[in-house]
Design an enzyme around this catalytic site. Structure first.
Site, PDB file in Angstrom:
ATOM      1  CD  GLU A 153      14.128 -22.985  42.311  1.00 65.37           C
ATOM      2  OE1 GLU A 153      14.974 -22.255  42.876  1.00 65.37           O
ATOM      3  OE2 GLU A 153      12.935 -23.036  42.663  1.00 65.37           O
TER       4      GLU A 153
ATOM      5  CE1 TYR B  19      12.813 -20.807  47.367  1.00 63.59           C
ATOM      6  CE2 TYR B  19      14.781 -20.338  46.079  1.00 63.59           C
ATOM      7  CZ  TYR B  19      13.525 -20.896  46.180  1.00 63.59           C
ATOM      8  OH  TYR B  19      12.968 -21.537  45.100  1.00 63.59           O
TER       9      TYR B  19
END
Length: 421
Positions: free
Chosen positions: A140, A98
């Protein structure tokens, strides 16, 4: 929730960002893949990058998330986040990726918008980005935990135990764990990711719905994506590989099942499954589950295809429907010639014919043309599941809304980046 100052800045700059989001997304991917070519080679779908659909999905998700934060500051768009998180989890996306995305995304924003990107703008949109990123990371992590895998470590070797050619374009592959251990649990409607090594060394990944779960294995069905000369679209890299190179005994790397469009075991209300083409795969998986559990729910299965010859699982559809207490089949074939079948009602417009006795199944109707669900008498309280090309699902969803089915009762699965209906 955005801070008040950031909310004010995002509200002021959202029109400019939204107006340039396609250009930003294109530049973002160029920068990302220049710095990390392994991501294009081994994670991102090269076909979706080539046709631009992945860029559109990224642009849409960012704009939608920002708009939701402004319009509904006390909530999050959980349905959108869940869908993205399931896709990410099945690809093995990791938390440490990310910041990499953030770096190149903000570099693209700065380059496209230039002097308009002040420090306050960066801080505000950074807040948007990390609110979305941390929400996805949390979901997730939960999905990885439920699947019994470490974060991102989703790949497990499976042996190809069998192959069935359903049609000229569709093949079914039976996969069994190479280590002989049990297959992971799945829910009807879910998919797995399959990773294959292509001749150029790339490890490309595609997601395929579970079309069944036989004892000790998983079953996927793959449509061979041919090159489209008029549009210039290339053949599907992974589907081409599976169709031409995988016949039995090979090893494929497969993720646990993921996916948020699943058949709920709760309730006993009526169900509608509406599919087109290879979109029938999750529907067949749901029907198999209902048949195995002896469901007595009212079930309408509607499918559209070019012709009976191109219709995958045509026989299985009738076999599974025949095991259900209150189920009917509605078929639409675009090629009208030769669609009559022994014992099957034919309608080319007007009243529905009475139908009896196809492989022991009552209530199979075949029509010519495109699917039109307004021709059906849908029971009150129907929950609908859609899968097929996006234009098909848009049309069918509109028909259902016109027929009084509420939006919240219409669920859909998209094969590829979800551009929204």
């Amino acid at each position: 929730m955005l801070s008040p100052k950031s909310a004010e800045t995002v509200r002021a700059t959202l029109p400019a960002v939204s107006g340039a989001i396609d250009e930003i997304a294109t530049l973002f991917y160029e920068k990302l893949f220049a710095a990390h070519p392994e991501l294009l080679r081994d994670l991102f779908n090269r076909g979706n990058q080539a046709n631009g659909s992945q860029r559109q999905a990224l642009a849409g998700s960012i704009a939608t998330f920002a708009r939701h934060l402004l319009d509904h500051p006390d909530s999050r768009p959980d349905a959108m986040l869940a869908r993205i998180a399931h896709k990410h989890a099945s690809l093995g996306v990791r938390e440490d990726q990310y910041p990499v995305v953030r770096e190149h995304l903000f570099a693209a924003i700065a380059e496209v918008l230039g002097e308009a990107v002040t420090d306050d703008v960066v801080r505000a949109w950074d807040e948007v980005y990390w609110l979305m990123a941390h929400a996805l990371i949390a979901v997730e992590k939960r999905l990885f935990r439920e699947a019994g895998v470490r974060d991102g470590a989703v790949w497990r070797p499976y042996r190809v135990a069998g192959r069935v050619q359903e049609t000229d374009e569709v093949a079914t592959f039976l996969l069994r764990p190479a280590d002989g251990a049990p297959v992971p649990a799945s829910r009807p409607g879910q998919y797995v990711s399959v990773q294959v090594q292509l001749p150029d060394g790339a490890r490309q990944i595609r997601q395929y719905s579970l079309s069944g779960q036989p004892d000790g294995g998983l079953q996927i069905s793959v449509k061979r994506v041919a090159a489209d000369g008029p549009s210039g679209a290339p053949a599907g890299e992974v589907s081409e590989y599976l169709h031409t190179q995988v016949h039995g005994g090979e090893t494929l790397y497969v993720s646990p099942p993921f996916g948020d469009v699943v058949l709920s075991d709760d309730g006993d209300g009526p169900l509608l499954f509406a599919s087109a083409g290879i979109g029938c795969t999750p529907m067949v998986g749901m029907l198999a589950h209902l048949a195995a559990t002896g469901s007595r729910r009212r079930i309408i299965t509607a499918h559209a295809d070019r012709s009976p010859a191109t219709h995958p699982f045509r026989t299985d559809l009738r076999r599974l429907t025949g095991k259900l207490a209150d189920a009917t089949v509605e078929l639409w074939y675009e090629e009208g010639a030769g669609i009559e079948e022994e014992g099957v009602g034919r309608e080319s417009g007007g009243a529905v014919d009475a139908v009896d006795g196809v492989d022991g199944v009552d209530g199979v109707t075949v029509r010519s043309g495109l699917m039109d669900l307004t021709q059906l008498a849908l029971p009150a309280g129907t929950t609908a599941y859609l899968c097929g090309p996006v234009p098909f699902m848009k049309a069918v969803r509109a028909q259902l809304l016109d027929s009084g089915v509420p939006s919240a009762a219409i669920h859909y699965e998209v094969f590829g980046p979800d551009l929204g209906l």
